[in-house]
Scaffold this active site. Structure first.
Site, PDB file in Angstrom:
ATOM      1  CG  HIS A  88      -2.994  -4.295  -1.928  1.00  0.00           C
ATOM      2  ND1 HIS A  88      -2.126  -5.101  -1.570  1.00  0.00           N
ATOM      3  CD2 HIS A  88      -3.127  -3.566  -2.899  1.00  0.00           C
ATOM      4  CE1 HIS A  88      -1.499  -5.263  -2.769  1.00  0.00           C
ATOM      5  NE2 HIS A  88      -1.950  -4.319  -3.565  1.00  0.00           N
ATOM      6  CG  HIS A 108      -5.420  -3.570  -8.065  1.00  0.00           C
ATOM      7  ND1 HIS A 108      -5.950  -3.612  -6.783  1.00  0.00           N
ATOM      8  CD2 HIS A 108      -4.132  -3.833  -7.954  1.00  0.00           C
ATOM      9  CE1 HIS A 108      -4.821  -3.586  -5.989  1.00  0.00           C
ATOM     10  NE2 HIS A 108      -3.777  -3.785  -6.611  1.00  0.00           N
ATOM     11  CD  GLU A 157      -1.094  -1.380  -6.229  1.00  0.00           C
ATOM     12  OE1 GLU A 157      -1.111  -2.436  -5.552  1.00  0.00           O
ATOM     13  OE2 GLU A 157      -1.007  -1.392  -7.396  1.00  0.00           O
ATOM     14  CG  HIS A 164      -3.169  -8.175  -6.259  1.00  0.00           C
ATOM     15  ND1 HIS A 164      -2.978  -8.109  -7.659  1.00  0.00           N
ATOM     16  CD2 HIS A 164      -2.844  -7.130  -5.728  1.00  0.00           C
ATOM     17  CE1 HIS A 164      -2.279  -7.188  -7.593  1.00  0.00           C
ATOM     18  NE2 HIS A 164      -2.186  -6.321  -6.590  1.00  0.00           N
ATOM     19  CD  GLU A 196       2.782  -6.708  -3.880  1.00  0.00           C
ATOM     20  OE1 GLU A 196       2.575  -7.709  -4.851  1.00  0.00           O
ATOM     21  OE2 GLU A 196       2.315  -6.155  -3.640  1.00  0.00           O
ATOM     22  NE  ARG A 253       1.427  -9.050  -7.040  1.00  0.00           N
ATOM     23  CZ  ARG A 253       0.481  -9.988  -6.451  1.00  0.00           C
ATOM     24  NH1 ARG A 253      -0.171 -10.568  -7.105  1.00  0.00           N
ATOM     25  NH2 ARG A 253       0.328  -9.814  -5.119  1.00  0.00           N
TER      26      ARG A 253
END
Length: 369
Positions: A82, A126, A87, A80, A149, A77
């Site tokens: 947020h 992260h 999270e 990125h 998301e 993943r």
């Protein structure tokens, strides 16, 4: 002087500064508080997926959103962050490696096994990647019900939007040195299997003061009760997790996490196994029940009375997030045990003899025997 009350302040404000009613939870009937997360489509990519539940899918869930994510071997993943949510994660299956960089430039890489949790504060960059030859599956909880998301701030999406000259100059490179960049957001990046031991960051080792990793349900239970076991991690044992308390319950067949409420947090459930009946009480004669099956999510707003009962013949495991780093609960048995008999006689209309079997201590989990 009193502070002015802002116009159109949103209901569900956790500060309760204005104490404004939330139309979703103050309607004549309580809303549904269940969402079939694993049955949803989400975002799929060659066996990897991300499935989410936000206020769009569950309108009363203003305080927390959640994601079920599976990564196939060799899949990451991508890097990125947020913008508006921290999270928290619980690993269900497989092994996961994460790298997080904080605003001070400290970098930490950790490997996670089933039962482990992580916490990344809001805005910290992260990545998440599958370790080994088997897929990994984990549950993410965000401390903001509006966090999507699929609106995450991703590295490749950013690099694709910025003019190449600005991107190269920002990185101290020439455009020739930079070469080609992604045409858009990659989201699930595919590459070789990561090395068995984490490689050192390009800047060298510079760990943060607080670790992002905690072994929760892979160790001994925090408490053992008649009918169940509890694993709990708030800031007292996992200091970096300032906005989320994580709990795992194993309820034996027929056992109940008794009627209770949380004075300082909403409660988010993900059912791993078993069948669980969840009740919710919302004042003014309002009451509702939902049946959770594996893969379902439940949500209880702050202060609403509720219970969780295992109605299956197997152990029910429930992953729970509360949107406060400080754990608080008010249990019905605890409340009753804290009263004198004369108070209960008047309040319940019971005689002293009829009160003999009422609880004299906090039960928390009851096996029903």
């Amino acid at each position: 002087m009193d502070r002015p009350i802002p116009e159109n302040a949103p209901g569900g404000d956790t500060s309760f500064f204005n104490n404004l009613p939330d139309p979703v939870t103050t309607a004549a009937e309580l809303p549904r508080f269940k969402f079939e997360l694993e049955a949803s489509e989400g975002r799929q990519d060659r066996g990897s997926f991300g499935k989410q539940v936000t206020v769009d899918e569950l309108p009363l869930a203003k305080g927390m959103a959640g994601v079920s994510m599976k990564l196939q071997p060799g899949v990451m993943r991508e890097m990125h962050w947020h913008a508006t949510a921290a999270e928290w994660a619980y690993v269900l299956e497989g092994r996961v490696r994460t790298t997080v960089v904080d605003p001070a430039g400290h970098s930490e890489t950790n490997d996670f096994d089933p039962g482990d949790i992580w916490y990344f504060p809001r805005g910290h960059g992260h990545m998440l990647e599958c370790l080994g030859d088997e897929p990994c599956h984990f549950i993410l909880i965000f401390d903001n019900g509006y966090q999507s998301e699929f609106a995450t701030f991703s590295l490749t999406d950013w690099m694709a939007q910025v003019p190449k000259a600005i991107l190269a100059k920002s990185l101290g490179m020439s455009e020739e040195q930079l070469g080609e960049v992604a045409a858009g957001e990659v989201y699930f990046a595919t590459g070789g299997h990561p090395p068995g031991n984490p490689a050192e960051p390009r800047q060298g080792t510079d760990p943060p003061g607080l670790t992002h990793r905690y072994r929760l349900a892979s160790g001994e239970p925090t408490k053992v009760h008649p009918g169940g076991r509890e694993w709990r991690a708030d800031t007292s044992v996992f200091p970096i997790s300032r906005t989320v308390t994580g709990v795992v319950f194993d309820l034996d067949a027929g056992a109940i996490r008794e009627l209770h409420w949380h004075p300082n947090a909403d409660e988010w459930h993900y059912l791993v196994s078993g069948e669980v009946k969840v009740t919710m009480f919302g004042s003014k004669g309002r009451y509702r029940e939902e049946l959770l099956s594996p893969g379902d999510v439940g949500y209880i707003p702050q202060g609403f009375g509720h219970s969780l009962e295992n109605i299956s013949k197997e152990v029910a495991r429930i992953v729970i997030g509360l949107n406060s780093g400080t754990y608080q609960t008010m249990d019905l048995s605890q409340w009753i045990a804290g009263q004198s008999d004369d108070v209960l006689e008047t309040n319940l209309g019971k005689s002293a003899s009829e009160l003999a079997d009422f609880p004299k201590r906090d039960l928390f989990i009851n096996d029903g025997r």
